[in-house]
Structures are given as C-alpha cells and as structure tokens.
Motif scaffolding. Structure first.
Motif, PDB file in Angstrom:
ATOM      1  N   PHE A 190       0.152  -2.487  21.043  1.00 35.44           N
ATOM      2  CA  PHE A 190       0.210  -1.153  20.450  1.00 35.44           C
ATOM      3  C   PHE A 190       1.666  -0.726  20.241  1.00 35.44           C
ATOM      4  O   PHE A 190       2.014  -0.154  19.204  1.00 35.44           O
ATOM      5  CB  PHE A 190      -0.503  -0.138  21.352  1.00 35.44           C
ATOM      6  CG  PHE A 190      -1.991  -0.257  21.344  1.00 35.44           C
ATOM      7  CD1 PHE A 190      -2.752   0.356  20.364  1.00 35.44           C
ATOM      8  CD2 PHE A 190      -2.645  -1.004  22.312  1.00 35.44           C
ATOM      9  CE1 PHE A 190      -4.128   0.247  20.347  1.00 35.44           C
ATOM     10  CE2 PHE A 190      -4.025  -1.128  22.307  1.00 35.44           C
ATOM     11  CZ  PHE A 190      -4.773  -0.490  21.321  1.00 35.44           C
ATOM     12  N   LEU A 191       2.509  -1.010  21.219  1.00 42.33           N
ATOM     13  CA  LEU A 191       3.917  -0.634  21.102  1.00 42.33           C
ATOM     14  C   LEU A 191       4.594  -1.395  19.973  1.00 42.33           C
ATOM     15  O   LEU A 191       5.388  -0.833  19.206  1.00 42.33           O
ATOM     16  CB  LEU A 191       4.640  -0.895  22.427  1.00 42.33           C
ATOM     17  CG  LEU A 191       4.128  -0.131  23.648  1.00 42.33           C
ATOM     18  CD1 LEU A 191       4.966  -0.466  24.871  1.00 42.33           C
ATOM     19  CD2 LEU A 191       4.139   1.375  23.391  1.00 42.33           C
ATOM     20  N   VAL A 232       3.586  -0.104  16.452  1.00 39.08           N
ATOM     21  CA  VAL A 232       4.247   1.164  16.120  1.00 39.08           C
ATOM     22  C   VAL A 232       5.738   0.962  15.884  1.00 39.08           C
ATOM     23  O   VAL A 232       6.273   1.314  14.827  1.00 39.08           O
ATOM     24  CB  VAL A 232       4.026   2.206  17.239  1.00 39.08           C
ATOM     25  CG1 VAL A 232       4.842   3.462  16.972  1.00 39.08           C
ATOM     26  CG2 VAL A 232       2.546   2.555  17.345  1.00 39.08           C
ATOM     27  N   LEU A 264      -3.493  -0.584  14.094  1.00 36.38           N
ATOM     28  CA  LEU A 264      -3.757   0.176  15.323  1.00 36.38           C
ATOM     29  C   LEU A 264      -5.249   0.419  15.504  1.00 36.38           C
ATOM     30  O   LEU A 264      -5.796   0.267  16.602  1.00 36.38           O
ATOM     31  CB  LEU A 264      -3.035   1.526  15.277  1.00 36.38           C
ATOM     32  CG  LEU A 264      -1.557   1.573  15.643  1.00 36.38           C
ATOM     33  CD1 LEU A 264      -1.032   2.987  15.466  1.00 36.38           C
ATOM     34  CD2 LEU A 264      -1.327   1.094  17.071  1.00 36.38           C
ATOM     35  N   SER A 291       0.238   6.516  19.742  1.00 39.89           N
ATOM     36  CA  SER A 291       0.678   5.501  18.771  1.00 39.89           C
ATOM     37  C   SER A 291       0.484   5.992  17.345  1.00 39.89           C
ATOM     38  O   SER A 291       1.371   5.831  16.494  1.00 39.89           O
ATOM     39  CB  SER A 291      -0.086   4.195  18.995  1.00 39.89           C
ATOM     40  OG  SER A 291       0.174   3.644  20.271  1.00 39.89           O
ATOM     41  N   ASP A 333      -7.059   1.120  27.236  1.00 37.78           N
ATOM     42  CA  ASP A 333      -5.763   0.571  26.816  1.00 37.78           C
ATOM     43  C   ASP A 333      -5.012  -0.140  27.944  1.00 37.78           C
ATOM     44  O   ASP A 333      -4.181  -1.003  27.686  1.00 37.78           O
ATOM     45  CB  ASP A 333      -4.876   1.657  26.203  1.00 37.78           C
ATOM     46  CG  ASP A 333      -4.711   2.869  27.110  1.00 37.78           C
ATOM     47  OD1 ASP A 333      -4.263   2.696  28.247  1.00 37.78           O
ATOM     48  OD2 ASP A 333      -5.025   3.991  26.664  1.00 37.78           O
TER      49      ASP A 333
END
Length: 481
Positions: free
Chosen positions: A81-82, A85, A280, A7, A214
């Motif tokens: 997280f996705l 980003v 993040l 990320s 994660d």
C-alpha cells in the motif's frame, strides 16, 4: 481499513499538491502550439477530445497491470500500500508527466529519440533496440491469456490458434488505421468499464460488510509465502500500479493528440494517479476477500490472479460484475498489446525517418514487427512475463535519467526525477543480481542489494559529470526543445 483510507486520501491529495508542483517545475506554456495542430496528419497527429485522450491514456498504461500486479504485490504485505501511494506520487506520475511533456515539446517524438537527445547517441541506439524489444514482448505477452480465455468460452473449432489469429488481425488494424478509428472509439468504452468496476469494488469495501485486514500494526516485513524479500522483488511485481517504463512508450501517442499543454497534468499525471487508485482498490479487495495475507498467499500458491479477479467481481458485484471482470481480463490485455505494437511502428518510423502518411508505408513497418511478436510468443509465457517485468522497470530507469538531464540543463529542480531515478536504478540492478536464473544471476540478497546501491551511486556520479559538461558547453546539441 484505516491504512486503505489514508492511502486513498494521500494519493488523491498528491495529484493536487505534488502534481501541481511538478507542473510548475516543468513550466508548461498553454499558449504554445501542440503537435496535434503543428504536425496534423489525421493518422497519428490530430486533436482529440480531452476526456477521450484521458481514457485512452489510462487504458494504454493500465490494462491488467494495476489489477494483477497489485494482487501479486500485496502478497508481500502492507508495504504494498505504501509503495503504490508513494511510488505513484513521487515516481510513476512524475515519470509519466515529464516524459510526456518532453515528447509534447519535441513535436511528439517517440521515447528513444527523446531519451537519446538527453543521454547521447549511444544511449539512443540502445533505447531504440530495447524499446522495440519490450513493445514486441508486450504484444506477445498480451495475446496468450485472452486467446486461452476466449478459446475456453467458445466452440471447439474456435481454439487457441484461431483466437490468436483473430487478435493479431485486430492488432494489425489498430496499428495501421488512424488513431481516432478503432482506438479512439473502443478505448473510452473499455477504459470506462475498468474504472466502473473499480468504483463498484470501492463501494463494497467502504460500505459493505467487508473487513480489510491491512496488518500495518504487525510491521512492514514480507508476508510472501515463499519468503521472497520486499526489496527488490515487490518493486518489480508492482509496476503499472506505481511506476512503469512501458508508460513512457505510450505517452507520445497522446502527446500527438493533446490540444493544449495545460491538459498535460490531467492526462499524464492524472491517468497514473487513477491507475494507482485502481491498484489500491484491487490490493485491498484481494486481502479482504481472502481474509488476510495468509489467505491470499494460500489462494495464489495454487492459482493465478485471473480466477480471483473473476470470483471477487461475481461475488461482490453480481452477474454484471462477472461480465465486467470477463471484459477486463480479456479486453484490457488486448488493448495494451495493440497500442504496444502501434508504438513500435511509431518508434521505427521515427528513427528510420519513414513517412507514415501512406497506408502501404505503415504496413511495411508493421509486418516485421508482427512477425517478431509472433516468434516471441512461442516462448513459454512464464519466462516471457519475468523478462517483461524486469525490462519494464529498466526502461523506467533510462527515462528517469533522461528527465533528470533535461530538467538540469533547463535549470529546473531536477531533484524530482533524480531521487526516483536513483531508487529505481538500485531496484533494477538488485533484481537482476538476486532473481533466480535464467532471468537473474541468483546471487545472495545482501550482495545483490549492495551491487544495486553501488551501481546507483556510480550512475549518479556519471550523470552529474555529464550535466556539468552540458552546462559548461563542452557537449553541444543540434537542436533544443
């Protein structure tokens, strides 16, 4: 750990690759004079050092958003997280850069005027009211928590009411004084502190005895303890760490201080990427410290992000880390509230065409704004925050559609704003339909999402017809920029 490392790498790479593409699509002109020089008044318009402009812009748009928002957002699972980003690279940073450049090109015009120029007089009037209400809401929201924290750390005679008065007095000074005085001197310090704290946590995450669970191998389903769905709820919870309409209200302040257009990508796109990095780091720190999504949800079920931020900072960074955490939790919201109210003054001045060179004129516009902010503050904080979250993302929707129209009529690749505009329209409408009353209609999830998608398609069709009318000459403009 692997998802976290990937990320970070993708986010940094996005600045250099996609950020450069966006800059080329817009076509910056380094030789063009900027409002800092062409409209210099040494109050709101003045050239400032680039490093200082960056730190002011970073703290303007960040505050506690990428910390609290990331912690609440990562409760949904690895999908957070996705979104941080991808949302930052393809939506938030594009939103900030294009809207910032549009303000820069228009002589530093505030957001409602920029959006209204692209979407029409009716939308301009709506944006004037909507933006002012949002900024007044921000000013109110970011007084209460700092006042409560300061009251708990000081003698009894310095209670909540006293600290609210002190913070409001600071807000008034920051709103009235030239931008290089309080804001220009304090913001770089607090901005550096926020970045330093994030770098310290990053070092612990990378080199300390820490595991980041994660959970990406278990899928992207929601991990939220209340069973809250990822769409649309996560995309509203994580605002400042991915995309936030509030940012576009702040960018004109720095557009009025930028020395050259070639600095726009580091300032506007770069500050958003930096905010994404901070988000993040705090998302990873939250699940690492609480040993996973279940532990984080258990912790947050009976608490708020503020105690967790302090506990992580003190445990991992020691006494100095605890001091940084306290500074962050107190100073960051204050430095968001003061620029929100300063922006409200600038927006009011722009649409009223009220000169701001005299102190009494700035005071005349500021006092009603402060009075409204104080009245709004009397509303329950949780209710305020819920309305702020939705209105923030809705503002981003208007801004993205305005950016799309601008790029289209300039014959640029407007797909870079069209796609995030369509997505955020679906998010905003779906949230309004699904969210529990009173901030939403409380409808079934499938119905809400269908309504959001349908609304996005409908708005896209209307905007495409509007663009064709502009290109055919049926819609005229009094000026262009």
């Amino acid at each position: 750990m692997l998802l976290f490392l990937i990320s970070i790498a993708v986010l940094v790479g996005g600045y250099f690759l996609y950020g450069l593409l966006v800059e080329r699509v817009f076509k910056i002109e380094p030789e063009r004079n900027t409002p800092a020089y062409s409209r210099r008044d040494n109050i709101d318009f003045m050239p400032m050092a680039t490093w200082k402009v960056f730190l002011i812009q970073f703290l303007n748009i960040a505050g506690l958003g990428p910390i609290f928002g990331a912690i609440m957002g990562v409760m949904f699972g690895p999908a957070a997280f996705l979104w941080i980003v991808l949302g930052t690279i393809f939506a938030g940073a594009v939103h900030d850069f294009i809207s910032g450049m549009m303000s820069l090109r228009s002589g530093g015009m505030s957001l409602p005027e920029v959006v209204g120029h692209e979407l029409g007089t009716g939308v301009r009037q709506v944006m004037r009211v909507f933006s002012l209400l949002l900024l007044i809401l921000v000013g109110a929201v970011f007084v209460i928590n700092p006042a409560d924290l300061l009251a708990g750390m000081t003698p009894d005679y310095l209670d909540r009411v006293v600290w609210i008065g002190i913070i409001f007095l600071y807000y008034l000074l920051a709103t009235l004084l030239p931008i290089d005085k309080l804001i220009g001197n304090l913001y770089p310090v607090f901005g550096f502190t926020l970045l330093f704290m994030a770098v310290g946590l990053l070092a612990v995450l990378l080199f300390g005895d820490v595991t980041i669970p994660d959970g990406i191998t278990d899928g992207l389903h929601s991990r939220h303890h209340d069973g809250v769905p990822i769409f649309p709820m996560m995309f509203v919870s994580i605002a400042c760490g991915a995309i936030s309409g509030f940012h576009a209200t702040q960018s004109p302040m720095m557009a009025r201080c930028l020395k050259n257009e070639k600095l726009a990508r580091p300032i506007f796109y770069g500050a958003m990427v930096s905010e994404g990095l901070v988000a993040l780091i705090w998302a990873a720190a939250a699940i690492a410290f609480t040993e996973g999504y279940e532990g984080l949800n258990s912790y947050m079920a009976s608490s708020t992000p503020a105690p967790l931020v302090k506990e992580i900072s003190v445990t991992w960074l020691g006494t100095f880390g605890g001091l940084l955490a306290i500074i962050g939790v107190i100073a960051a919201p204050i430095t968001t509230g003061d620029t929100a109210l300063r922006s409200a003054r600038l927006i009011a001045a722009d649409f009223l065409k009220f000169d701001q060179s005299k102190f009494w004129k700035r005071l005349a516009l500021s006092l009603p704004v402060f009075a409204l902010s104080f009245l709004v503050m009397l509303i329950d904080f949780k209710v305020l925050w819920r309305y702020f979250a939705w209105s923030n993302q809705t503002l981003a929707v208007f801004t993205l559609w305005a950016c799309t129209v601008y790029l289209a009529r300039k014959h640029r690749a407007y797909i870079i704003t069209l796609v995030p505009a369509m997505f955020m329209t679906a998010v905003s409408i779906s949230y309004l339909m699904y969210a529990p009353r009173p901030e939403g209609l409380g409808l079934d999830l499938s119905v809400s999402v269908a309504a959001g998608v349908a609304a996005s398609v409908a708005v896209t069709g209307v905007v495409m017809m509007y663009i064709r009318s502009i290109k055919s000459g049926r819609i005229k403009r009094q000026f262009d920029y």
